[in-house]
Design a protein around this motif. Structure first.
Motif, PDB file in Angstrom:
ATOM      1  N   LEU A 149       0.847  -1.193   0.000  1.00  0.00           N
ATOM      2  CA  LEU A 149       0.000   0.000   0.000  1.00  0.00           C
ATOM      3  C   LEU A 149       0.878   1.237   0.000  1.00  0.00           C
ATOM      4  O   LEU A 149       1.720   1.394   0.884  1.00  0.00           O
ATOM      5  CB  LEU A 149      -0.874   0.040   1.254  1.00  0.00           C
ATOM      6  N   ARG A 150       0.656   2.110  -0.964  1.00  0.00           N
ATOM      7  CA  ARG A 150       1.438   3.348  -1.043  1.00  0.00           C
ATOM      8  C   ARG A 150       0.491   4.545  -1.151  1.00  0.00           C
ATOM      9  O   ARG A 150       0.076   4.927  -2.230  1.00  0.00           O
ATOM     10  CB  ARG A 150       2.390   3.285  -2.238  1.00  0.00           C
ATOM     11  N   PRO A 151       0.142   5.098  -0.003  1.00  0.00           N
ATOM     12  CA  PRO A 151      -0.790   6.230  -0.016  1.00  0.00           C
ATOM     13  C   PRO A 151      -0.083   7.551  -0.312  1.00  0.00           C
ATOM     14  O   PRO A 151       1.083   7.719   0.029  1.00  0.00           O
ATOM     15  CB  PRO A 151      -1.349   6.247   1.410  1.00  0.00           C
ATOM     16  N   GLY A 169       3.570  -0.543 -10.453  1.00  0.00           N
ATOM     17  CA  GLY A 169       3.367   0.102  -9.158  1.00  0.00           C
ATOM     18  C   GLY A 169       4.640   0.756  -8.650  1.00  0.00           C
ATOM     19  O   GLY A 169       4.618   1.828  -8.040  1.00  0.00           O
ATOM     20  N   ASP A 170       5.758   0.107  -8.905  1.00  0.00           N
ATOM     21  CA  ASP A 170       7.049   0.673  -8.504  1.00  0.00           C
ATOM     22  C   ASP A 170       7.262   2.013  -9.206  1.00  0.00           C
ATOM     23  O   ASP A 170       7.597   3.019  -8.584  1.00  0.00           O
ATOM     24  CB  ASP A 170       8.161  -0.318  -8.883  1.00  0.00           C
ATOM     25  N   ILE A 171       7.011   2.022 -10.494  1.00  0.00           N
ATOM     26  CA  ILE A 171       7.285   3.224 -11.297  1.00  0.00           C
ATOM     27  C   ILE A 171       6.285   4.334 -10.972  1.00  0.00           C
ATOM     28  O   ILE A 171       6.674   5.479 -10.709  1.00  0.00           O
ATOM     29  CB  ILE A 171       7.254   2.870 -12.795  1.00  0.00           C
ATOM     30  N   SER A 221       4.550   4.821  -8.353  1.00  0.00           N
ATOM     31  CA  SER A 221       4.621   5.395  -7.006  1.00  0.00           C
ATOM     32  C   SER A 221       5.770   6.396  -6.882  1.00  0.00           C
ATOM     33  O   SER A 221       5.667   7.364  -6.128  1.00  0.00           O
ATOM     34  CB  SER A 221       4.677   4.317  -5.926  1.00  0.00           C
ATOM     35  N   ASP A 222       6.840   6.209  -7.624  1.00  0.00           N
ATOM     36  CA  ASP A 222       7.884   7.246  -7.616  1.00  0.00           C
ATOM     37  C   ASP A 222       7.368   8.519  -8.299  1.00  0.00           C
ATOM     38  O   ASP A 222       7.643   9.630  -7.855  1.00  0.00           O
ATOM     39  CB  ASP A 222       9.154   6.772  -8.349  1.00  0.00           C
ATOM     40  N   GLU A 223       6.618   8.349  -9.362  1.00  0.00           N
ATOM     41  CA  GLU A 223       6.053   9.521 -10.038  1.00  0.00           C
ATOM     42  C   GLU A 223       5.139  10.275  -9.072  1.00  0.00           C
ATOM     43  O   GLU A 223       5.229  11.491  -8.913  1.00  0.00           O
ATOM     44  CB  GLU A 223       5.258   9.089 -11.280  1.00  0.00           C
TER      45      GLU A 223
END
Ligand code: IPM
Ligand code: MG
Length: 358
Positions: free
Chosen positions: A105-107, A246-248, A250-252
């Motif tokens: 989860l990346r809020p 999701g990795d990419i 979430s950095d954006e």
């Protein structure tokens, strides 16, 4: 009640930010009547230096014996030239997989106090945004078959994106349950115009959607999502996607909130044990300078209280203390404007500690 917490401080700024989060957790525990025992274990480059491998068995056993795990960050230039199976990152991927943590989860939300640090034009975020990326964490291309071989043009390398129906179903369920507790909208991100694994992803997500009332689902191609996040981040509630997308994304997304130093994450499986870590890396450039931002790790600690220890009020208390510190103008290097006084990592931690109260 004493909770057992494994600490994997890792490399670079990892130890500093984990110490900050521990101080905040300890004070919050006191305020809410519970204690935590913290146990250090090696992971990443620090583990390679001492034991030769990025994830020693002792670390695995320690995590398995704990109620939850708090992680700093791994990696750094010192270990960049090692073979793939003993790189620091490999240890992180292994522990996620061994603990069965298939959900990440990346809020991200816009802090009004940091609106000026958001990379977007003010009119694009006038109403703020509040979204969460639900990233699949133990499948896809990160864990697929890979190798080197000789192909048509000579030596080549390959990595495989593979998703089973089971893996897609379980992550979709997490996303739909999360949406039911939020604003009821799931955006499923894929590349179904090209990839077969994405076509299975899309089909499966829609089938699972039927089990959930009051939730809408839309599909969005990953390239389009990359631009929509910038064009209108407020359109998103829950984004569910594969490990690499999701990795990419979430950095954006972290740039929308002003700094990658602000974003926490929770990695969860079927039980209550989770692994909590900032989404940023080990920032070797800032290691030992005292200039890093502890907020992402402190907020990861709050997520740990919420999702693993069921201490919701204590979690709220930490989140409010962070909000308060930001509205009072406390700023580390990454979120400081030209007029602001820059706080060190320790000073920011103190500022947050002072704002923890019942
Ligand atoms: C993250 C990181 C990791 C990942 C790396 C360090 C292996 O980028 O947690 O986002 O790709 O999952
Ligand atoms: Mg990443």
């Amino acid at each position: 009640m004493e909770y057992q917490i494994a600490l994997l401080k890792g490399d670079g700024i990892g130890p500093e930010i984990v110490e900050s989060a521990v101080a905040v957790l300890e004070k919050t525990g006191k305020a809410f009547g519970f204690t935590m025992a913290f146990h250090d274990y090696l992971l990443g480059g620090a583990a390679i230096d001492k034991t030769g491998v990025p994830l020693p068995q002792e670390t695995v056993d320690g995590c398995l014996a704990s109620d939850s795990v708090l992680l700093g960050a791994v990696g750094g230039p010192k270990w960049d030239d090692l073979p793939a199976n003993i790189r620091p990152e490999k240890g992180l991927l292994q522990i996620r997989s061994i603990l069965g943590l298939y959900t990440n989860l990346r809020p991200a939300r816009l802090y009004p106090a940091l609106a000026e640090k958001c990379m977007l034009r003010p009119d694009l975020v006038a109403n703020g945004f509040d979204l969460v990326i639900v990233r699949e964490l133990t499948g896809g291309i990160y864990f697929g078959e890979r190798g080197r071989r000789t192909g048509k043009y000579g030596p080549e390398a390959y990595d495989t994106e593979c998703y089973s129906v089971m893996e897609i179903e379980r992550i979709a369920r997490v996303a739909f349950s999360a949406a039911q507790k939020r604003r009821g909208k799931v955006t499923s991100v894929d590349k179904a115009n090209v990839l077969e694994s994405s076509r299975l992803w899309r089909e499966t997500v829609h089938r699972v959607a039927e089990e959930y009332e009051g939730v809408t689902v839309e599909d969005m191609l990953v390239d389009n999502t990359a631009q929509q996040l910038i064009r209108n981040p407020a359109q998103f509630d829950v984004i569910v996607t594969s490990n690499m997308f999701g990795d990419i994304l979430s950095d954006e997304m972290s740039q929308l909130t002003g700094s990658i130093g602000m974003l926490p994450s929770a990695s969860l499986g079927d039980g209550t044990r989770g692994l909590y870590e900032p989404i940023h890396g080990s920032a070797p450039k800032y290691a030992g300078t005292g200039r890093c931002n502890p907020i992402a790790t402190i907020l990861s600690g709050a997520m740990m209280l919420r999702y693993s220890l069921n201490q919701n009020e204590a979690a709220d208390c930490i989140e409010n203390a962070v909000d308060q510190a930001l509205s009072d103008g406390c700023r580390t290097r990454d979120i400081a404007g030209p007029e602001d006084t820059e706080l060190s990592c320790t000073e920011m931690t103190k500022a947050i500690l002072q704002r923890i109260e019942l």
